[in-house]
Design a protein around this motif. Structure first.
Motif, PDB file in Angstrom:
ATOM      1  N   VAL A  89       0.828  -1.204   0.000  1.00  6.44           N
ATOM      2  CA  VAL A  89       0.000   0.000   0.000  1.00  6.44           C
ATOM      3  C   VAL A  89       0.862   1.254   0.000  1.00  6.44           C
ATOM      4  O   VAL A  89       0.656   2.180  -0.799  1.00  6.44           O
ATOM      5  N   GLU A  90       1.869   1.293   0.882  1.00  9.34           N
ATOM      6  CA  GLU A  90       2.721   2.472   0.971  1.00  9.34           C
ATOM      7  C   GLU A  90       3.572   2.653  -0.285  1.00  9.34           C
ATOM      8  O   GLU A  90       3.705   3.763  -0.802  1.00  9.34           O
ATOM      9  N   ALA A  91       4.159   1.569  -0.773  1.00  4.91           N
ATOM     10  CA  ALA A  91       4.977   1.661  -1.985  1.00  4.91           C
ATOM     11  C   ALA A  91       4.126   2.104  -3.172  1.00  4.91           C
ATOM     12  O   ALA A  91       4.563   2.903  -4.016  1.00  4.91           O
ATOM     13  N   ASN A  92       2.916   1.605  -3.241  1.00  3.92           N
ATOM     14  CA  ASN A  92       2.013   1.959  -4.334  1.00  3.92           C
ATOM     15  C   ASN A  92       1.672   3.444  -4.304  1.00  3.92           C
ATOM     16  O   ASN A  92       1.685   4.121  -5.337  1.00  3.92           O
ATOM     17  N   LEU A  93       1.378   3.965  -3.117  1.00  2.82           N
ATOM     18  CA  LEU A  93       1.046   5.379  -3.018  1.00  2.82           C
ATOM     19  C   LEU A  93       2.254   6.260  -3.338  1.00  2.82           C
ATOM     20  O   LEU A  93       2.120   7.288  -4.006  1.00  2.82           O
ATOM     21  N   THR A 246      -5.348   1.917  -3.961  1.00  2.00           N
ATOM     22  CA  THR A 246      -5.208   1.579  -2.540  1.00  2.00           C
ATOM     23  C   THR A 246      -6.398   0.760  -2.057  1.00  2.00           C
ATOM     24  O   THR A 246      -6.240  -0.238  -1.342  1.00  2.00           O
ATOM     25  N   LEU A 247      -7.601   1.176  -2.428  1.00  2.00           N
ATOM     26  CA  LEU A 247      -8.796   0.436  -2.026  1.00  2.00           C
ATOM     27  C   LEU A 247      -8.779  -0.991  -2.571  1.00  2.00           C
ATOM     28  O   LEU A 247      -9.169  -1.947  -1.877  1.00  2.00           O
ATOM     29  N   ALA A 251      -8.718  -4.291  -0.305  1.00  2.00           N
ATOM     30  CA  ALA A 251      -9.771  -5.297  -0.503  1.00  2.00           C
ATOM     31  C   ALA A 251      -9.178  -6.672  -0.773  1.00  2.00           C
ATOM     32  O   ALA A 251      -9.768  -7.701  -0.418  1.00  2.00           O
ATOM     33  N   ALA A 252      -7.988  -6.694  -1.396  1.00  2.00           N
ATOM     34  CA  ALA A 252      -7.328  -7.961  -1.694  1.00  2.00           C
ATOM     35  C   ALA A 252      -6.502  -8.477  -0.515  1.00  2.00           C
ATOM     36  O   ALA A 252      -5.838  -9.507  -0.628  1.00  2.00           O
ATOM     37  N   VAL A 261      -2.857   6.160   6.153  1.00  2.00           N
ATOM     38  CA  VAL A 261      -2.917   5.819   4.730  1.00  2.00           C
ATOM     39  C   VAL A 261      -4.092   6.517   4.059  1.00  2.00           C
ATOM     40  O   VAL A 261      -3.963   7.064   2.953  1.00  2.00           O
ATOM     41  N   LEU A 262      -5.253   6.524   4.723  1.00  2.50           N
ATOM     42  CA  LEU A 262      -6.435   7.153   4.135  1.00  2.50           C
ATOM     43  C   LEU A 262      -6.253   8.659   3.957  1.00  2.50           C
ATOM     44  O   LEU A 262      -6.604   9.221   2.917  1.00  2.50           O
TER      45      LEU A 262
END
Length: 285
Positions: A89-93, A246-247, A251-252, A261-262
């Motif tokens: 999540v963090e790397a993606n953002l 991120t969602l 979800a996965a 994060v939000l």
């Protein structure tokens, strides 16, 4: 919004699934994943180009090949490495620094006006990324190389996207060739530096979907949008990807959408909305 810009928006929607599909292929080394997914995307594009009788358009000057292969290979190898080495999540953002970098580089390299509203939107995006990795956030040991890969990938893709404007004469069909050469380059580096992993059914499906969508048709849509549409608008609209992506990852089960994060995702997306907002033009009476 003209048609080319609308086409570029299709790439934005496909890229929202890049992270979750990459995690679905978890266990396949980054360079191998780059090679396989780009081979699928390249062959898909080559089939379309051949069906149109446009194979001759693959002949391009060296500068175009260096730009295309460098951007496509560099970005995806770094992105897949980031998700393999750091929390997804963090790397993606962090990777989605690239939309705000496109906004900045469009002004610096193309001379397009930015204005206070766009700069404020960019600042909000940077604030979201700072919140994501700062403010007492805790990460596993060894996550830093993954975060650095995510930021480096953002720089590569933003530079590739903006400089594509200077290669507007290169037809979108040539992207098929760029994908195939990128796949060969990634495959050669994989054989030199990684241990091959034979994909299972889940990983194979993820690779196929990556090649058909985010690492395939999205390239062609984005190339057309950046060359013939408005790169500033596409760059800022791409801020919608972090929230969607991120969602999908949460979800996965690939991460937890905690308060930090939000807020970071909303700052990044909100900055993009602010930067892309344009006052409606009044119609003549």
């Amino acid at each position: 919004m003209n048609r080319a810009t609308l086409v570029g928006c299709g790439a934005i929607l496909l890229w929202a699934f890049l992270g979750v599909l990459a995690r679905l292929a978890a266990g396949v080394p980054p360079l191998q994943l780059t090679a396989l997914s780009m081979a699928v995307g390249g062959l898909l594009g080559l089939g379309v180009v051949a069906a149109r009788g446009s194979l001759g358009l693959l002949r391009q000057e060296k500068r175009a090949w260096a730009h295309g292969v460098g951007g496509l290979f560099g970005y995806h190898a770094l992105y897949f490495a980031a998700l393999a080495l750091a929390p997804a999540v963090e790397a993606n953002l962090l990777n989605y620094l690239w939309p705000l970098l496109i906004v900045l580089l469009s002004g610096l390299l193309l001379g397009m006006p930015l204005g206070g509203r766009r700069l404020l939107g960019v600042a909000l995006g940077f604030a979201g990324c700072a919140l994501l990795v700062g403010g007492g956030a805790r990460f596993p040991a060894g996550a830093l190389p993954g975060f650095l890969c995510a930021v480096a990938g953002a720089v590569v893709w933003a530079t590739y996207s903006v400089t594509a404007r200077r290669l507007a004469r290169v037809p979108t069909e040539a992207v098929a060739g760029f994908c195939l050469v990128s796949a060969l380059l990634a495959g050669a580096l994989h054989l030199a530096f990684e241990v091959t992993v034979w994909p299972d059914a889940r990983q194979a499906l993820a690779i196929l979907l990556l090649g058909l969508g985010p690492v395939g048709s999205a390239f062609f849509l984005w190339d057309l949008g950046m060359k013939r549409g408005d790169p500033r608008l596409l760059g800022t609209l791409a801020y919608s990807i972090p929230v969607l992506s991120t969602l999908l990852l949460v979800a996965a089960g690939e991460g937890r959408a905690d308060e930090r994060v939000l807020i970071a995702a909303l700052l990044v997306a909100g900055g993009g909305i602010l930067a892309s907002w344009q006052r409606p033009r009044r119609l003549p009476a």
